[in-house]
Design an enzyme around this catalytic site. Sequence first.
Site, PDB file in Angstrom:
ATOM      1  CG  ASN A  71      -5.963  -8.128 -30.809  1.00 56.98           C
ATOM      2  OD1 ASN A  71      -6.825  -9.041 -30.487  1.00 56.98           O
ATOM      3  ND2 ASN A  71      -5.684  -7.042 -30.496  1.00 56.98           N
ATOM      4  CG  ASP A 115       0.196  -1.806 -29.353  1.00 59.14           C
ATOM      5  OD1 ASP A 115       0.129  -1.654 -28.409  1.00 59.14           O
ATOM      6  OD2 ASP A 115       1.117  -2.364 -29.986  1.00 59.14           O
ATOM      7  N   PRO A 159      -3.787   5.368 -26.210  1.00 60.06           N
ATOM      8  CG  PRO A 159      -5.492   5.683 -25.030  1.00 60.06           C
ATOM      9  CD  PRO A 159      -5.083   5.728 -26.307  1.00 60.06           C
ATOM     10  CG  ASP A 160       0.510   1.209 -21.880  1.00 62.14           C
ATOM     11  OD1 ASP A 160      -0.066   0.630 -21.235  1.00 62.14           O
ATOM     12  OD2 ASP A 160       1.605   0.816 -22.543  1.00 62.14           O
ATOM     13  CB  VAL A 204      -1.662  -1.682 -18.033  1.00 66.70           C
ATOM     14  CG1 VAL A 204      -0.162  -1.702 -18.917  1.00 66.70           C
ATOM     15  CG2 VAL A 204      -1.601  -2.375 -16.721  1.00 66.70           C
ATOM     16  CE  LYS A 206       5.811  -5.399 -23.819  1.00 68.57           C
ATOM     17  NZ  LYS A 206       5.021  -6.587 -24.795  1.00 68.57           N
ATOM     18  CE  LYS A 220       3.234  -1.755 -21.755  1.00 71.08           C
ATOM     19  NZ  LYS A 220       2.098  -1.856 -22.371  1.00 71.08           N
TER      20      LYS A 220
HETATM   21  N1  CTP Z   1      -1.620  -2.645 -22.704  1.00 72.80           N
HETATM   22  C1  CTP Z   1      -2.491  -1.655 -22.609  1.00 72.80           C
HETATM   23  N2  CTP Z   1      -2.847  -0.381 -23.300  1.00 72.80           N
HETATM   24  C2  CTP Z   1      -1.986  -0.623 -24.336  1.00 72.80           C
HETATM   25  C3  CTP Z   1      -1.364  -1.717 -24.987  1.00 72.80           C
HETATM   26  C4  CTP Z   1      -1.081  -2.453 -24.060  1.00 72.80           C
HETATM   27  O1  CTP Z   1      -3.086  -1.419 -21.331  1.00 72.80           O
HETATM   28  N3  CTP Z   1      -2.441   0.445 -25.540  1.00 72.80           N
HETATM   29  C5  CTP Z   1      -1.360  -3.666 -21.621  1.00 72.80           C
HETATM   30  C6  CTP Z   1      -1.729  -4.926 -22.173  1.00 72.80           C
HETATM   31  O2  CTP Z   1      -3.082  -5.260 -21.660  1.00 72.80           O
HETATM   32  C7  CTP Z   1      -1.045  -5.876 -21.448  1.00 72.80           C
HETATM   33  C8  CTP Z   1       0.425  -5.220 -21.499  1.00 72.80           C
HETATM   34  O3  CTP Z   1       0.089  -3.709 -21.573  1.00 72.80           O
HETATM   35  O4  CTP Z   1      -1.117  -6.062 -19.991  1.00 72.80           O
HETATM   36  C9  CTP Z   1       1.386  -5.595 -22.552  1.00 72.80           C
HETATM   37  O5  CTP Z   1       0.849  -5.464 -23.719  1.00 72.80           O
HETATM   38  P1  CTP Z   1       1.695  -6.028 -24.890  1.00 72.80           P
HETATM   39  O6  CTP Z   1       0.771  -5.961 -26.239  1.00 72.80           O
HETATM   40  O7  CTP Z   1       2.440  -7.157 -24.784  1.00 72.80           O
HETATM   41  O8  CTP Z   1       2.922  -4.899 -24.904  1.00 72.80           O
HETATM   42  P2  CTP Z   1       2.798  -3.526 -25.738  1.00 72.80           P
HETATM   43  O9  CTP Z   1       2.781  -2.625 -24.712  1.00 72.80           O
HETATM   44  O10 CTP Z   1       1.723  -3.329 -26.880  1.00 72.80           O
HETATM   45  O11 CTP Z   1       4.316  -3.460 -26.225  1.00 72.80           O
HETATM   46  P3  CTP Z   1       5.027  -4.139 -27.567  1.00 72.80           P
HETATM   47  O12 CTP Z   1       3.985  -3.735 -28.689  1.00 72.80           O
HETATM   48  O13 CTP Z   1       6.357  -3.551 -27.729  1.00 72.80           O
HETATM   49  O14 CTP Z   1       5.138  -5.371 -27.239  1.00 72.80           O
END
Ligand code: CTP
Length: 426
Positions: free
Chosen positions: A228, A297, A325-326, A328, A357, A361
């Site tokens: 991105n 994502d 994996p997420d 944060v 969020k 989270k």
């Molecule tokens: N984030 C993360 N790991 C991921 C996705 C997001 O750590 N795999 C963290 C980002 O660094 C940010 C927060 O989560 O601090 C939110 O990221 P954002 O892109 O706004 O949200 P998403 O979790 O991707 O949710 P959505 O796609 O529904 O907006």
Amino acid sequence: MSDKRVITDERMMSAKVVRILLGVSGGIAAYKTAQLTRLLVKSGADVRVVMTEGAQAFITPLTFQALSGNSVHTHLLDPEAEAGMGHIELAKWADLIVIAPASADIMARLAAGMANDLLTTLCLATEAKVLLAPAMNQAMWRHPATQRNATQLTDYGYRLLGPDQGEQACGDVGLGRMLEPEALAELIQEAMPSLSPSAAPQPLAGKVVTITAGPTREAVDPVRYISNHSSGKMGFALAEAALQAGAHVNLIAGPVQIAAPKGVNLLPVQSAEQMLAASLSVIDQTDIFIAAAAVADFRPANAADQKMKKQAGQNEMVLHLVQNPDIVATIAQHEQRPFTVGFAAETQDVEIYAADKLVRKNLDMIIANDVSRTDIGFNSDENAVTLLWQHEGMLQAHKPEQAAKQQLAQDLIEHIIAQFCHLKQK
Ligand code: CTP
């Protein structure tokens, strides 16, 4: 007296913290006083802010509370404030009073010796030096009444810093602008030589801040990837601000085109999985974790080992993606959970999605920004954000002015420190 004793006394003298009472009266220049507060705190002063009623129409006490680290005084007869530090004690506490901006109204009231609000009362009751930074429309400044008041105040021993010449908020040009915060800080320092930038307090000394920044790259094959537009500028600016606050900083950065601030521990990564592994490797030592990275994502389920070739007659291609994996959320659920701050990049209903969020989270704070705006955000040098957190079950918000990412980062780090310290004290 022995030499040793003399040296000790001298050190103690030079280490004395200068106590500045910063008065803010009503005027558009009040927003510049936020930066002045920051500069005075940075130079080692203990700053307490007193706001007139008019000032509160331009800027909130919460901003000055976060910047000064002290509660803000707004009323003359507030029983709670009087129980803490009464107005006479406050007048005696100050080594110096600075009023910035000083409006035509406060100058008139001070010249007349009035004591009809907290700030004017303090000026009457104090024996400290009083410095005024006038700020008003050029015609108001030139008016004989204001000029007479300025002369009267100088006769009382008050010192005027400015005003400056130039374009005014109302579009007029002339004398009346408040001096810039940097110039004011220098003049205040001249009046109080024991203030010095080297005395800067280091609220994060001994603390470790880990920040993720930039995009991630998810390999499709050895030459292609999904990614991105994140530039990493916001995360890098936060790293710089955390360094200035005295922290040891781990900066876990995806591929970016900007240089890391000198002094950070840079952990370069490519993919989300690598970013998670790097984050987990430092989690046990981390006090504050800030997730500023724009993590992809999804990633291709199976990255090809060799460059993928087009087949004869192939008109389309389907990529099978799996969720990353997420990072944060994983950190926020960890046993050794640091104080955890996330970002929310949204294109609509920004604060609603961000608040969701924050809870989903399990974060301590979230910084929401509108990525649909092309003038700020992703690749730009400026940003406009809202910082959200919960306090006793209520959602709190701090919305700084749109600003350069470096300036915004300082403001955000100050608010993060304030909330981090608040939770630690509990
Ligand atoms: N984030 C993360 N790991 C991921 C996705 C997001 O750590 N795999 C963290 C980002 O660094 C940010 C927060 O989560 O601090 C939110 O990221 P954002 O892109 O706004 O949200 P998403 O979790 O991707 O949710 P959505 O796609 O529904 O907006």
